[in-house]
Design an enzyme around this catalytic site. Structure first.
Site, mmCIF file in Angstrom:
data_model
loop_
_atom_site.group_PDB
_atom_site.id
_atom_site.type_symbol
_atom_site.label_atom_id
_atom_site.label_comp_id
_atom_site.label_asym_id
_atom_site.label_seq_id
_atom_site.Cartn_x
_atom_site.Cartn_y
_atom_site.Cartn_z
ATOM 1 N N ASN A 1 -8.386 -4.862 -7.888
ATOM 2 C CA ASN A 1 -8.932 -3.528 -7.600
ATOM 3 C C ASN A 1 -8.296 -2.880 -6.371
ATOM 4 O OD1 ASN A 1 -10.082 -5.152 -5.627
ATOM 5 N ND2 ASN A 1 -12.094 -4.197 -5.736
ATOM 6 N N TYR A 2 -7.295 -3.524 -5.760
ATOM 7 C CA TYR A 2 -6.667 -2.957 -4.562
ATOM 8 C C TYR A 2 -5.646 -1.903 -4.929
ATOM 9 C CZ TYR A 2 -8.511 -6.893 -1.780
ATOM 10 O OH TYR A 2 -9.324 -7.811 -1.145
ATOM 11 N N ALA A 3 -5.675 -0.702 -4.295
ATOM 12 C CA ALA A 3 -6.791 -0.225 -3.496
ATOM 13 C C ALA A 3 -7.277 1.061 -4.166
ATOM 14 C CB ALA A 3 -6.354 0.049 -2.055
#
Length: 327
Positions: free
Chosen positions: A55-57
């Site tokens: 999920n970055y970023a």
């Protein structure tokens, strides 16, 4: 560089650098040229442990994340990096739709675990993930289902090691007990926020009004002491620059009555060693009696150099006692 072994399964244990490089903002805030320079410097100094998440970023540009994993894949290909560098990634915190929503997340349903781990393998350009964390808990899914899904990834060879990040300590023990009872692979690495300054445990977290399950608490300290085969990867050890930058005040977690004595002890050791506050904090963590690997971010070569120099900073027994006793 110094190294530490991580993992509990003799078949999948890996020796990694005692300092880990966080790639959270690579590909968004830290553009490719600077990110590649930091990565190159880290590896040139003997660094072998890099951390990211699926999920970055996402919150930077309102996406679903993946920018960091994709950048690491491009760096690996361009530099010919293979399994000499361990890359850890995480799942569970990816938003279901593009945006900046920290609450409508993918979670830990077994089908999500399988799909998200496959996506990370594809994005990173690898056949097997070195280390995969459950990035936060999901109490809507029966925990045995989560345990079995992660264990299945190890058993089918698509994941080398399992990690757990930001779970309550009693949930860690349930995970471990479930895996042991069923003869399944369990986690060998835990990831939490840990630094020299002690945090308050009464501040509500993003997902719980009872507190922040991402803090390395007293309970987790005793848990790690009781399970010496586990390793803590400690994120945000430098408090996003708050130890060294006047424009980065301490947040409410660390700005409290007990902070003054810790800072006074830190300043005394800084004076004696001539090192920076960041370096003393990292050295204190690396050389302590618990198996801790600080996870540092860097947006420039100068920043990663400062952290790398901490690896060779040896605190005396008196300096360590001074730091430990302050409260």
């Amino acid at each position: 560089m110094k190294y530490r072994e991580i993992g509990t399964d003799p078949q999948h244990r890996r020796k990694v650098s005692v300092l880990s490089l966080g790639a959270m903002l690579f590909g968004t805030v830290v553009e490719e040229e600077r990110a590649f320079a930091v990565l190159d410097r880290f590896v040139a100094a003997g660094g072998t442990f890099i951390d990211t998440a699926n999920n970055y970023a996402f919150w930077i540009n309102g996406t679903q994340g993946g920018e960091s994993e994709a950048l690491l894949a491009r760096w690996r290909r361009s530099r010919g990096i293979t399994d000499e560098v361990v890359i850890a990634t995480k799942l569970a915190g990816r938003p279901k739709t593009p945006g900046r929503d920290f609450y409508n997340l993918e979670g830990l349903a077994p089908e999500v675990i399988r799909a998200s781990s496959a996506r990370s393998r594809e994005t990173l350009g690898v056949e097997r993930l070195d280390l995969l964390y459950a990035h936060g808990d999901d109490m809507t899914v029966p925990q045995p289902d989560v345990v079995e899904a992660f264990a299945g990834l190890v058993q089918d060879g698509t994941v080398g090691m399992i990690g757990v990040s930001n779970h309550w300590s009693w949930r860690l023990e349930r995970w471990r007990a479930t895996a042991e009872a069923r003869g399944l692979p369990s986690f060998g690495v835990i990831q939490y926020h840990h630094t020299y300054l002690r945090p308050r445990n009464d501040v509500p977290g993003r997902r719980s009004a009872d507190g922040d399950q991402g803090l390395f608490s007293a309970e987790l300290i005793t848990y790690l002491r009781d399970h010496p085969d586990l390793t803590l990867v400690a994120y945000t050890p430098l408090l996003s620059g708050a130890y060294v930058r006047e424009d980065r005040p301490l947040g409410e977690l660390h700005d409290h009555a007990g902070t003054k004595a810790r800072l006074q002890a830190l300043r005394e050791v800084i004076r004696e060693t001539g090192a920076t506050a960041n370096q003393v904090v990292l050295s204190w963590m690396i050389g302590g009696d618990l198996p801790v690997i600080p996870l540092v971010g860097a947006s420039s070569v100068a920043q990663i150099d400062e952290s790398l120099e901490a690896v060779d900073l040896e605190l005396t027994a008196d300096q360590r006692a001074l730091l430990d006793a302050a409260h």
